[in-house]
Structure formats: C-alpha cells, structure tokens
Scaffold this active site. Structure first.
Site, PDB file in Angstrom:
ATOM      1  N   GLU A  83       0.775  -1.827  -0.387  1.00  0.00           N
ATOM      2  CA  GLU A  83      -0.136   0.216  -0.255  1.00  0.00           C
ATOM      3  C   GLU A  83       0.736   1.380   0.333  1.00  0.00           C
ATOM      4  OE1 GLU A  83      -2.809   0.039   3.688  1.00  0.00           O
ATOM      5  OE2 GLU A  83      -2.584  -1.896   3.678  1.00  0.00           O
ATOM      6  N   HIS A  88       0.671  14.062  -0.424  1.00  0.00           N
ATOM      7  CA  HIS A  88      -0.362  14.873  -1.854  1.00  0.00           C
ATOM      8  C   HIS A  88      -1.577  15.472  -1.985  1.00  0.00           C
ATOM      9  CE1 HIS A  88      -0.636  17.525  -5.348  1.00  0.00           C
ATOM     10  NE2 HIS A  88      -1.158  16.729  -6.006  1.00  0.00           N
ATOM     11  N   ARG A 108      11.325   0.596   9.020  1.00  0.00           N
ATOM     12  CA  ARG A 108      11.375   0.101   9.471  1.00  0.00           C
ATOM     13  C   ARG A 108       9.981  -1.350  10.199  1.00  0.00           C
ATOM     14  NH1 ARG A 108       5.745   0.266  11.297  1.00  0.00           N
ATOM     15  NH2 ARG A 108       4.253   2.708  11.011  1.00  0.00           N
ATOM     16  N   LYS A 111       3.986  -3.455  12.861  1.00  0.00           N
ATOM     17  CA  LYS A 111       4.789  -4.024  14.237  1.00  0.00           C
ATOM     18  C   LYS A 111       2.518  -3.541  14.714  1.00  0.00           C
ATOM     19  CE  LYS A 111       7.234   0.099  15.453  1.00  0.00           C
ATOM     20  NZ  LYS A 111       7.660   0.945  15.842  1.00  0.00           N
ATOM     21  N   PHE A 113       0.024  -2.778  16.924  1.00  0.00           N
ATOM     22  CA  PHE A 113      -0.319  -1.700  18.056  1.00  0.00           C
ATOM     23  C   PHE A 113      -1.151  -1.799  19.230  1.00  0.00           C
ATOM     24  CE2 PHE A 113       1.959   0.242  14.758  1.00  0.00           C
ATOM     25  CZ  PHE A 113       3.072   0.834  14.664  1.00  0.00           C
TER      26      PHE A 113
HETATM   27  N1  RBF Z   1       0.219  -1.859   9.656  1.00  0.00           N
HETATM   28  C1  RBF Z   1       0.151  -2.474  10.124  1.00  0.00           C
HETATM   29  O1  RBF Z   1      -0.387  -3.487  10.841  1.00  0.00           O
HETATM   30  N2  RBF Z   1       1.571  -2.210  11.386  1.00  0.00           N
HETATM   31  C2  RBF Z   1       2.104  -1.146  10.230  1.00  0.00           C
HETATM   32  O2  RBF Z   1       3.066  -1.342  11.232  1.00  0.00           O
HETATM   33  C3  RBF Z   1       1.669  -0.294   9.288  1.00  0.00           C
HETATM   34  N3  RBF Z   1       3.305   0.505   9.573  1.00  0.00           N
HETATM   35  C4  RBF Z   1       2.109   1.258   8.352  1.00  0.00           C
HETATM   36  C5  RBF Z   1       2.723   2.454   8.011  1.00  0.00           C
HETATM   37  C6  RBF Z   1       2.275   3.123   6.536  1.00  0.00           C
HETATM   38  C7  RBF Z   1       3.649   4.176   6.011  1.00  0.00           C
HETATM   39  C8  RBF Z   1       1.694   3.411   6.211  1.00  0.00           C
HETATM   40  C9  RBF Z   1       0.980   3.936   4.994  1.00  0.00           C
HETATM   41  C10 RBF Z   1       0.633   1.139   5.712  1.00  0.00           C
HETATM   42  C11 RBF Z   1       1.056   0.871   7.646  1.00  0.00           C
HETATM   43  N4  RBF Z   1       0.218   0.523   7.983  1.00  0.00           N
HETATM   44  C12 RBF Z   1       0.652  -0.296   9.067  1.00  0.00           C
HETATM   45  C13 RBF Z   1      -1.083  -0.029   7.280  1.00  0.00           C
HETATM   46  C14 RBF Z   1      -2.044   0.075   7.644  1.00  0.00           C
HETATM   47  O3  RBF Z   1      -2.553  -1.688   8.230  1.00  0.00           O
HETATM   48  C15 RBF Z   1      -3.343   0.244   6.705  1.00  0.00           C
HETATM   49  O4  RBF Z   1      -2.437   1.280   5.527  1.00  0.00           O
HETATM   50  C16 RBF Z   1      -4.621   0.753   7.344  1.00  0.00           C
HETATM   51  O5  RBF Z   1      -5.789   0.588   5.922  1.00  0.00           O
HETATM   52  C17 RBF Z   1      -4.519   2.082   8.104  1.00  0.00           C
HETATM   53  O6  RBF Z   1      -5.748   2.364   8.801  1.00  0.00           O
HETATM   54  P1  ADP Z   2      -9.257   1.261  -0.017  1.00  0.00           P
HETATM   55  O1  ADP Z   2      -9.557   0.872   1.117  1.00  0.00           O
HETATM   56  O2  ADP Z   2      -9.930   0.528  -1.403  1.00  0.00           O
HETATM   57  O3  ADP Z   2      -7.562   0.670  -0.726  1.00  0.00           O
HETATM   58  P2  ADP Z   2      -8.265   3.425   0.729  1.00  0.00           P
HETATM   59  O4  ADP Z   2      -9.275   3.810   1.882  1.00  0.00           O
HETATM   60  O5  ADP Z   2      -6.703   3.258   1.583  1.00  0.00           O
HETATM   61  O6  ADP Z   2      -8.942   2.331   0.142  1.00  0.00           O
HETATM   62  O7  ADP Z   2      -7.805   4.905   0.307  1.00  0.00           O
HETATM   63  C1  ADP Z   2      -7.352   4.625  -0.780  1.00  0.00           C
HETATM   64  C2  ADP Z   2      -7.660   5.073  -2.507  1.00  0.00           C
HETATM   65  O8  ADP Z   2      -8.123   6.339  -2.143  1.00  0.00           O
HETATM   66  C3  ADP Z   2      -6.627   5.494  -3.516  1.00  0.00           C
HETATM   67  O9  ADP Z   2      -6.488   4.346  -4.329  1.00  0.00           O
HETATM   68  C4  ADP Z   2      -6.468   6.377  -4.480  1.00  0.00           C
HETATM   69  O10 ADP Z   2      -7.586   6.324  -5.138  1.00  0.00           O
HETATM   70  C5  ADP Z   2      -7.118   7.198  -3.405  1.00  0.00           C
HETATM   71  N1  ADP Z   2      -6.503   8.006  -2.595  1.00  0.00           N
HETATM   72  C6  ADP Z   2      -6.831  10.438  -2.827  1.00  0.00           C
HETATM   73  N2  ADP Z   2      -5.358  10.587  -1.801  1.00  0.00           N
HETATM   74  C7  ADP Z   2      -4.439   9.563  -2.075  1.00  0.00           C
HETATM   75  C8  ADP Z   2      -3.012   9.888  -2.068  1.00  0.00           C
HETATM   76  N3  ADP Z   2      -2.366  10.613  -1.128  1.00  0.00           N
HETATM   77  N4  ADP Z   2      -2.100   8.690  -1.178  1.00  0.00           N
HETATM   78  C9  ADP Z   2      -2.682   7.230  -1.581  1.00  0.00           C
HETATM   79  N5  ADP Z   2      -4.374   6.830  -2.119  1.00  0.00           N
HETATM   80  C10 ADP Z   2      -4.888   8.714  -2.272  1.00  0.00           C
HETATM   81 MG    MG Z   3      -5.569   1.678   0.446  1.00  0.00          MG
END
Ligand code: RBF
Ligand code: ADP
Ligand code: MG
Length: 149
Positions: A83, A88, A108, A111, A113
């Site tokens: 993901e 932006h 990192r 993890k 939480f």
């Molecule tokens: N998910 C985890 O379970 N543990 C993590 O340490 C973790 N770190 C993340 C760091 C970044 C920069 C991003 C974008 C996502 C991370 N996630 C992590 C995934 C996260 O659970 C997922 O994007 C959820 O949908 C956020 O609500």
């Molecule tokens: P999903 O569970 O479908 O991935 P999210 O809540 O993670 O849903 O939202 C992801 C979607 O949001 C991306 O697929 C993209 O179309 C849109 N989006 C809008 N702004 C951003 C951004 N800054 N970074 C990543 N995705 C973004």
């Molecule tokens: Mg997503």
C-alpha cells in the site's frame, strides 16, 4: 534485522485496485493498493515493513510516498498487501490508473499496536522522516528518473 532487504532502489508499477476498505482515508491516510499479481512479482524473501520513495499516478507529477509491505499485524491480515500513501492532496480517487513507484529506503518493520491511535501516530512519524530524507540529494535525484513518464 532478520531476512534480507529488497534490492534498493526498487522500481515497480501496476494498476491501483480496491483495498480492504478499512477507511484508511478517514484516518487521513488513504493507501493506493497494488493487485496480487504485482505483489507476487516481488522477491519472495524480501523484508516486509515500511519504506519510502517516490510515486506517480499515470503521467502526473512525481510525489513523495510512504509504503507498507506486508501482513498488517494490526489487522491480522492473511493476505500480503502493498500500500502506497502519496504525500499529496488529490482532487479525486484514482482507482484503475497506473501507479509507478520507486522504493528507496527501508524505515522499520511492521508492528502490532494496542490502539488505532498508536498506528496512526507511527504512520505520522514515518511521513515526517520520509519528507525530510527525500529532500536529500541522494534520494531527490530519483524524482527525475527516466522510469517516470
Ligand atoms: N499496518 C500495521 O499493521 N502495522 C504497521 O506498522 C503499519 N505501518 C504502516 C506504515 C505506513 C506508512 C502505512 C501507509 C501503512 C502502515 N500499515 C501498518 C498499514 C495500515 O494498517 C493500513 O494502511 C490501514 O489500512 C490503515 O488504516
Ligand atoms: P482502499 O481500501 O480501497 O485502498 P483507501 O481508504 O486506502 O481505500 O483509499 C485509497 C484510495 O484513495 C486510492 O486507491 C486512491 O484512489 C485514493 N487516494 C486519494 N488520495 C490519495 C493519496 N494521497 N495516496 C494514496 N491514495 C489516495
Ligand atoms: Mg488502501
């Protein structure tokens, strides 16, 4: 850290697909998900974890990004995901479009939480660190790499 690291920089592209729909967007952190076939192309023994680099949607601007690769322990996922959160503010969603990313640096491991707040805080810290680091010349030069269209 156990295992080996992804051979960095690592270039990857794929279509943006629907993710798990957990409302990452509501947390202020939408993540553009790659489809399974793209994830399967990754070296199998690469470290899961959090990375940063640059990303581009179709032929748009190249932006900084943070990325999570792995099993999302906080959500007990059984599926590996990749993901990308782009640093932006987009006017609209871009599902179905082509996302290109260059992964430059490991931050990192993933993890678990004890609360959602802690996960959000960790992601916030990742973003701060990525923003600073990506301005440094060694990383910044990838912004204009020929990989981006
Ligand atoms: N998910 C985890 O379970 N543990 C993590 O340490 C973790 N770190 C993340 C760091 C970044 C920069 C991003 C974008 C996502 C991370 N996630 C992590 C995934 C996260 O659970 C997922 O994007 C959820 O949908 C956020 O609500
Ligand atoms: P999903 O569970 O479908 O991935 P999210 O809540 O993670 O849903 O939202 C992801 C979607 O949001 C991306 O697929 C993209 O179309 C849109 N989006 C809008 N702004 C951003 C951004 N800054 N970074 C990543 N995705 C973004
Ligand atoms: Mg997503």
């Amino acid at each position: 850290m156990p295992g080996r690291h992804l051979n960095l920089p690592y270039f990857i592209k794929g279509e943006v697909v629907k993710g798990f729909g957990r409302g990452s967007k509501d947390l202020g952190c939408p993540t553009a998900n790659f489809p399974e076939d793209v994830i399967h192309k990754l070296p199998e023994d690469l470290n899961t974890g959090v990375y940063f680099g640059f990303a581009q949607v179709d032929k748009g601007e190249v932006h900084k990004m943070v990325m999570s690769v792995g099993w999302n322990p906080f959500y007990n996922n059984t599926k590996k995901s990749m993901e990308t959160h782009i640093l932006h503010k987009f006017e609209s969603d871009f599902y179905g479009k082509e996302l290109r990313v260059v992964i430059l640096q490991y931050l990192r491991p993933e993890k678990n939480f004890s609360s959602l707040e802690e996960l959000v805080k960790a992601i916030d810290d990742d973003i701060k660190e990525a923003k600073l680091a990506l301005d440094k010349q060694d990383f910044a030069l990838y912004k204009t790499n020929e990989f981006f269209s």
